[in-house]
Enzyme design. Sequence first.
Site, PDB file in Angstrom:
ATOM      1  N   GLY A 195       0.780  -1.232   0.000  1.00  0.00           N
ATOM      2  CA  GLY A 195       0.000   0.000   0.000  1.00  0.00           C
ATOM      3  C   GLY A 195       0.808   1.277   0.000  1.00  0.00           C
ATOM      4  O   GLY A 195       0.245   2.362   0.063  1.00  0.00           O
ATOM      5  N   GLY A 197       3.047   2.354  -2.413  1.00  0.00           N
ATOM      6  CA  GLY A 197       3.431   2.866  -3.720  1.00  0.00           C
ATOM      7  C   GLY A 197       2.653   4.106  -4.118  1.00  0.00           C
ATOM      8  O   GLY A 197       1.523   4.332  -3.681  1.00  0.00           O
ATOM      9  N   CYS A 200      -0.556   3.157  -5.894  1.00  0.00           N
ATOM     10  CA  CYS A 200      -1.251   2.044  -5.247  1.00  0.00           C
ATOM     11  C   CYS A 200      -2.391   2.587  -4.390  1.00  0.00           C
ATOM     12  O   CYS A 200      -2.215   3.548  -3.647  1.00  0.00           O
ATOM     13  CB  CYS A 200      -0.282   1.248  -4.380  1.00  0.00           C
ATOM     14  SG  CYS A 200      -1.043  -0.147  -3.506  1.00  0.00           S
TER      15      CYS A 200
END
Length: 387
Positions: A195, A197, A200
């Site tokens: 989570g 990124g 993301c």
Amino acid sequence: MNSHKFYDDEEKLDFSDVLIVPGMAKNGASSSKPKFSVRSRNDVKLLRSVHHTKVSKDGDVIDKSFTAIPIIAANMDGVGTLKMAQVMKRNGMMTCLNKSLSLEDLDKCESQSHAFLTVGISADDLDKIRNFSDKFHKICIDVPNAYIGDIVQFVSDVRRIVSTTHFIMVGNIVTGGQAMSLYMAGANCVKVGIGSGSVCTTRLKTGVGFPQLSAILEVGAMAHHINENFDRKLYICSDGGCTNPGDIAKAFAAGADFVMLGGMLAGHDEGGGEIVNKYQESPDRMPHPNGQGWVPVIDEKKYVRFYGMSSKTANDKHSGGLKGYRAAEGKEVDVPYRGSVQDTIDDILGGLRSACTYVLAENLVQFYKNSKFIKVNNQVNTVFGQG
């Protein structure tokens, strides 16, 4: 508070929650007498030898290693390309090749000494490993959720296919227990990050995640235990959350052996993404062509489409569309077009060398040993922007 619902009582931290303290020695005390002869950035050596040692049945120690600057271009569209791999190798760095590259493209790859063959966890991926195991000695088993039931068995299957000379990286995880499971199955390295990124959306769509700095520390504690008690080492690759060279330094300071970059390497020529022209009104004014007052100057700016590999865009491109039982856990953004990636690489490596000089470290191993963090509520003066 219902404390049994919490993983533990410690506050978990991201890169933006800390800074590295300058001038620290191994024991955490301020050092006025440098132990190492680090007088400038030029004294810092970023190349690192990575040993994945295996003891054979007859007791002989098989020491396999490779040397590289431990920064890896992510296996994303617009990042993990053959052209990116060429430039990264030229700089001593590595690339996880995009797993959608054709077999013909993989055959053409001339950067295999610094490239990971990236696969998923299907039977076709096992066939790909069989076909290319002689060419690629580094394999990245990439799934967004390395807690699913099949992943440990798949790592075991891959280890049986390849030799002890192959370096297997698998992820993504954020806890020590799963790191141990993957290590026992045959992994040499685990990718850490869920989570974090830039493209993301897993944390928003699922509520699942773990602050990246603390995730490195968490898995690093297990890696330290393994490396103290087992013959074969376990390495950690921090994947996600880096937005500037300082974040990369913090990842290494926390104990990452490798740092994987996606968004920081997006928007460059080597990524081959779609370039989009946008026209924006600037604060400048120019005379009206007809001499009637003033009109705003319109600037043309170039952007490159960049998206997460769990986004709707990626699913449409590689998987025949988003399946009805799934939600997209990535987004599509337009990042400013930045030309050649070499300027970005120079900025990253320059920042990392400078970070090493601040803690009197001549290499990344010493950088980890010398680094200490402080918690902060503000890490940068933003009066004139972030950068």
